[in-house]
Write a protein that holds these residues in place. Structure first.
Motif, PDB file in Angstrom:
ATOM      1  N   ALA A 139      -3.294 -49.105  12.351  1.00 16.73           N
ATOM      2  CA  ALA A 139      -2.739 -50.561  11.993  1.00 16.73           C
ATOM      3  C   ALA A 139      -2.969 -51.706  11.748  1.00 16.73           C
ATOM      4  CB  ALA A 139      -0.841 -50.303  12.387  1.00 16.73           C
ATOM      5  N   ALA A 140      -3.707 -52.221  11.435  1.00 19.79           N
ATOM      6  CA  ALA A 140      -4.572 -53.031  12.050  1.00 19.79           C
ATOM      7  C   ALA A 140      -5.347 -53.805  12.058  1.00 19.79           C
ATOM      8  CB  ALA A 140      -3.600 -54.339  12.861  1.00 19.79           C
ATOM      9  N   HIS A 162       4.287 -53.230  15.345  1.00 15.32           N
ATOM     10  CA  HIS A 162       4.014 -52.316  14.484  1.00 15.32           C
ATOM     11  C   HIS A 162       5.694 -50.887  13.995  1.00 15.32           C
ATOM     12  CE1 HIS A 162       1.980 -47.969  13.591  1.00 15.32           C
ATOM     13  NE2 HIS A 162       2.750 -48.659  12.593  1.00 15.32           N
ATOM     14  N   VAL A 168       0.129 -58.075  16.333  1.00 10.24           N
ATOM     15  CA  VAL A 168       1.260 -57.429  14.748  1.00 10.24           C
ATOM     16  C   VAL A 168       2.255 -56.675  15.886  1.00 10.24           C
ATOM     17  CG1 VAL A 168       0.775 -55.739  13.101  1.00 10.24           C
ATOM     18  CG2 VAL A 168      -0.958 -57.996  13.609  1.00 10.24           C
ATOM     19  N   ILE A 188      -1.464 -55.021  19.551  1.00  9.03           N
ATOM     20  CA  ILE A 188      -0.677 -54.194  18.708  1.00  9.03           C
ATOM     21  C   ILE A 188       0.876 -53.389  19.612  1.00  9.03           C
ATOM     22  CG2 ILE A 188      -0.529 -52.017  16.850  1.00  9.03           C
ATOM     23  CD1 ILE A 188      -2.892 -51.909  16.288  1.00  9.03           C
ATOM     24  N   PHE A 222       7.512 -52.204  17.365  1.00  7.80           N
ATOM     25  CA  PHE A 222       8.430 -53.341  16.860  1.00  7.80           C
ATOM     26  C   PHE A 222       9.735 -53.505  17.352  1.00  7.80           C
ATOM     27  CE2 PHE A 222      11.486 -54.646  13.462  1.00  7.80           C
ATOM     28  CZ  PHE A 222      11.174 -56.159  13.780  1.00  7.80           C
ATOM     29  N   LEU A 264      -3.447 -53.473   6.822  1.00 11.72           N
ATOM     30  CA  LEU A 264      -2.104 -53.868   7.289  1.00 11.72           C
ATOM     31  C   LEU A 264      -1.333 -52.071   6.943  1.00 11.72           C
ATOM     32  CD1 LEU A 264      -1.085 -57.240   7.361  1.00 11.72           C
ATOM     33  CD2 LEU A 264      -2.080 -56.279   9.399  1.00 11.72           C
ATOM     34  N   THR A 282       4.197 -53.101   9.127  1.00 16.22           N
ATOM     35  CA  THR A 282       4.208 -53.710   9.698  1.00 16.22           C
ATOM     36  C   THR A 282       4.784 -55.159   9.919  1.00 16.22           C
ATOM     37  OG1 THR A 282       1.566 -54.248   9.456  1.00 16.22           O
ATOM     38  CG2 THR A 282       1.462 -53.213  11.129  1.00 16.22           C
TER      39      THR A 282
END
Length: 297
Positions: free
Chosen positions: A173-174, A222, A220, A124, A127, A93, A97
């Protein structure tokens, strides 16, 4: 932290920090709320000049901190912790994140549902945006351009990507990875340093017979590109060189000739004209350097 339930196999969670103690703190605070009971967490400080992540240690006794003397890049930083990880699954991760409480169960469930699945990424979302998708699975990398835009990118999430299933590429990123992949395929190639290393890893994993999955039930968030900035000369160099490396290493010779010719005769003139038009003179050198460096390695 550790549960004896076999329904909850140990997951080794790895995140890499470079000069971002506050971002890493926010990540750890978010992660500590999750409902999955059986995990270990590694924070790799990737040669930050001040080793600034040391200030976090007292607040997070449940985290294993690893300090690298030098910046080993995305692949190298993760690989340091991968060597120490004991989990049946590894979850990489980004430190930029944040995660909802129940995000990990669906990822583990998918991995357990089919031993052929070697890697999987969740949905994803950005954020700082309102319900905007960054990744919902990914197509094959184009033989012509050496690029592949993830499905759903910059689209509002209205349930159009709520179906899990096989996909061509994960998102760095994940990503959750089975230990079996490490045994058969190995880990990421350190020499990429930044960008394309996870795509290369994913491609090698598929070449070894594993399936790659997109898991819509897990999300998730990001904080896109906190480390390298939206665009920077550094990013320009690595994206250029590594894109060409990826094509050279993963395409058949005839495919590589097509993509290399396209890059040389179409992408280079086009990019240079764009830099000129936008007065982005700082990109000329790293872009051309990336091209020339791609002939090495």
């Amino acid at each position: 932290m550790h549960s004896s339930f076999s329904t909850y196999p140990l997951v080794s969670v790895i995140t890499v920090n470079y000069n971002q103690p506050q971002v890493t703190r926010e990540f750890l605070d978010s992660f500590h709320q999750i409902t999955y009971p059986n995990y270990e967490v590694f924070v790799v400080d990737n040669g930050s000049p001040q080793h600034d992540v040391k200030s976090l240690e007292p607040d997070y006794p449940w985290v294993k901190f690893i300090y690298s003397k030098e910046n080993l890049g995305f692949a190298g930083g993760n690989n340091v912790a991968i060597q120490q990880a004991k989990g049946e699954y590894l979850l990489l991760l980004n430190n930029d994140t944040e995660v909802p409480k129940g995000f990990l169960e669906p990822l583990v469930k998918v991995m357990q549902s089919n031993p052929q699945i070697g890697m999987a990424s969740p949905k994803i979302k950005y954020f700082y945006e309102d319900n905007l998708i960054q990744y919902a699975g990914a197509p094959e990398i184009s033989v012509l351009t050496g690029r592949g835009e993830p499905y759903g990118k910059k689209q509002k999430d209205e349930g159009q990507y709520d179906k899990s299933g096989p996909t061509s590429y994960i998102h760095g990123a994940a990503v959750i990875v089975s230990k079996k992949v490490l045994e058969k395929t190995g880990s990421m190639h350190d020499d990429y340093f930044l960008y394309y290393e996870e795509l290369d890893w994913c491609k090698r994993c598929r070449n070894d017979g594993f399936l790659v999955w997109y898991v819509a039930e897990s999300t998730v968030l990001h904080k896109e590109s906190v480390s390298t900035g939206r665009n920077s000369p550094l990013k320009m160099f690595y994206l250029t060189r590594n894109r060409l490396w990826f094509m050279k290493r993963n395409f058949k010779i005839w495919q590589w000739l097509i993509s290399f010719s396209f890059f040389t005769f179409v992408s280079i003139p086009k990019n240079l004209l764009v830099f000129l038009k936008n007065r982005q003179f700082e990109y000329f050198k790293p872009f051309l350097n990336g091209y020339l460096q791609s002939f090495k390695g």
